[in-house]
Design a protein around this motif. Structure first.
Motif, PDB file in Angstrom:
ATOM      1  N   ASN A  45       0.489  -1.565   0.102  1.00 41.35           N
ATOM      2  CA  ASN A  45      -0.134   0.198   0.295  1.00 41.35           C
ATOM      3  C   ASN A  45       0.837   1.213   0.173  1.00 41.35           C
ATOM      4  O   ASN A  45       0.353   1.909  -0.784  1.00 41.35           O
ATOM      5  CB  ASN A  45      -0.899  -0.182   1.153  1.00 41.35           C
ATOM      6  CG  ASN A  45      -2.410   1.110   1.290  1.00 41.35           C
ATOM      7  OD1 ASN A  45      -3.022   0.971   0.276  1.00 41.35           O
ATOM      8  ND2 ASN A  45      -2.246   1.218   2.244  1.00 41.35           N
ATOM      9  N   ASN A  77       4.879  -6.596   9.093  1.00 40.10           N
ATOM     10  CA  ASN A  77       4.608  -4.679   8.907  1.00 40.10           C
ATOM     11  C   ASN A  77       4.003  -4.400   8.246  1.00 40.10           C
ATOM     12  O   ASN A  77       3.913  -2.769   8.321  1.00 40.10           O
ATOM     13  CB  ASN A  77       5.416  -4.019  10.540  1.00 40.10           C
ATOM     14  CG  ASN A  77       5.126  -5.065  11.762  1.00 40.10           C
ATOM     15  OD1 ASN A  77       4.375  -5.292  12.018  1.00 40.10           O
ATOM     16  ND2 ASN A  77       6.400  -5.397  11.739  1.00 40.10           N
ATOM     17  N   THR A  78       3.179  -4.908   6.730  1.00 38.81           N
ATOM     18  CA  THR A  78       3.011  -4.270   5.938  1.00 38.81           C
ATOM     19  C   THR A  78       1.120  -4.031   5.562  1.00 38.81           C
ATOM     20  O   THR A  78       0.873  -5.381   5.615  1.00 38.81           O
ATOM     21  CB  THR A  78       3.935  -4.673   5.054  1.00 38.81           C
ATOM     22  OG1 THR A  78       5.609  -4.329   5.282  1.00 38.81           O
ATOM     23  CG2 THR A  78       3.762  -3.998   3.314  1.00 38.81           C
ATOM     24  N   VAL A  79       0.814  -3.277   5.099  1.00 40.59           N
ATOM     25  CA  VAL A  79      -0.754  -3.473   4.736  1.00 40.59           C
ATOM     26  C   VAL A  79      -0.262  -3.239   2.685  1.00 40.59           C
ATOM     27  O   VAL A  79       0.620  -3.117   1.992  1.00 40.59           O
ATOM     28  CB  VAL A  79      -1.737  -2.723   4.104  1.00 40.59           C
ATOM     29  CG1 VAL A  79      -2.858  -2.087   3.844  1.00 40.59           C
ATOM     30  CG2 VAL A  79      -1.226  -1.657   6.023  1.00 40.59           C
ATOM     31  N   LYS A 139      -7.724  -6.115   1.022  1.00 39.86           N
ATOM     32  CA  LYS A 139      -6.507  -6.035   1.893  1.00 39.86           C
ATOM     33  C   LYS A 139      -5.980  -6.882   2.543  1.00 39.86           C
ATOM     34  O   LYS A 139      -6.442  -7.268   3.720  1.00 39.86           O
ATOM     35  CB  LYS A 139      -7.086  -4.097   2.879  1.00 39.86           C
ATOM     36  CG  LYS A 139      -5.508  -3.819   3.592  1.00 39.86           C
ATOM     37  CD  LYS A 139      -6.577  -2.180   4.250  1.00 39.86           C
ATOM     38  CE  LYS A 139      -7.073  -2.481   5.626  1.00 39.86           C
ATOM     39  NZ  LYS A 139      -7.367  -1.397   6.046  1.00 39.86           N
ATOM     40  N   THR A 141      -3.266  -7.242   6.017  1.00 38.65           N
ATOM     41  CA  THR A 141      -2.440  -6.536   6.902  1.00 38.65           C
ATOM     42  C   THR A 141      -1.406  -7.625   7.182  1.00 38.65           C
ATOM     43  O   THR A 141      -1.732  -8.904   8.360  1.00 38.65           O
ATOM     44  CB  THR A 141      -2.889  -5.422   8.221  1.00 38.65           C
ATOM     45  OG1 THR A 141      -3.656  -5.279   7.433  1.00 38.65           O
ATOM     46  CG2 THR A 141      -2.089  -4.868   8.793  1.00 38.65           C
ATOM     47  N   THR A 143       1.951  -8.799  10.773  1.00 35.35           N
ATOM     48  CA  THR A 143       2.597  -8.243  11.761  1.00 35.35           C
ATOM     49  C   THR A 143       3.455  -8.749  11.957  1.00 35.35           C
ATOM     50  O   THR A 143       4.440  -9.143  10.938  1.00 35.35           O
ATOM     51  CB  THR A 143       1.563  -8.725  12.391  1.00 35.35           C
ATOM     52  OG1 THR A 143       1.031  -9.827  12.675  1.00 35.35           O
ATOM     53  CG2 THR A 143      -0.044  -7.736  12.883  1.00 35.35           C
TER      54      THR A 143
END
Length: 181
Positions: A45, A77-79, A139, A141, A143
């Motif tokens: 994103n 830790n990415t969207v 989407k 996400t 962690t």
């Protein structure tokens, strides 16, 4: 009596023909599409140049050779914004089943199930005309770093779709090995 027999024979033949036509129509409507390929494409994103593509492919269908499956690799830790694509590559030209799923969105629901501890949540971002999720657009996400599997199921839910996995039957059910690193 003779006239009665002719009419009776005509009625039996007409009824048989009508039944055959109805059965043919029902058989055509109930046919499941062959899904040989499931492709998931995810784009970071924050950085469109960072993307991940994973493909599950079983060209000879169930019961033949084992499918070829890519590992889905994501950064921690990415969207990601995602799209899923279903194909029947046994046909020439290739048949894009995703288009049919989109046309019949009120009857379909993608279910995404990361294995426990994978550190991945998935939100379906598209909706059908009844404001229920579809799951072609998503989407993801991530962690913390972890490995596991992502199960993707396409539920066929004609007349029963309620936004949950429960009603209907599965059109496809595949697993992708997944690494969040």
């Amino acid at each position: 009596m003779r006239t009665y027999s002719k009419w009776m024979l005509l009625a039996v033949v007409a009824g048989s023909l009508a039944a055959c036509n109805k059965d043919d129509e029902d058989d055509h409507q109930d046919e499941n599409e062959l899904i040989t390929t499931v492709k998931i494409t995810l784009k970071n994103n924050q950085n469109a140049a960072d993307s991940s593509v994973a493909i599950w492919k079983d060209l000879d269908g169930e019961g033949g050779q084992n499918p070829v499956i890519d590992t889905l690799k994501l950064k921690a830790n990415t969207v990601y914004v995602g799209k899923i694509q279903l194909l029947d590559e046994s046909k020439n030209p290739v048949d894009n089943i995703t288009e049919e799923v989109a046309e019949e969105a009120v009857e379909h629901l993608f279910v995404y199930k990361p294995s426990a501890g994978l550190g991945l949540s998935i939100e379906r971002t598209d909706k059908d005309k009844n404001n229920l999720p579809i799951g072609i657009a998503t989407k993801f996400t991530s962690t913390a770093a972890a490995t596991g599997n992502l199960e993707i199921i396409l539920r066929h839910q004609p007349g029963t779709k309620d936004g949950t996995e429960t009603p209907g039957s599965s059109d496809v059910d595949v697993f992708f090995p997944t690494k969040v690193q």
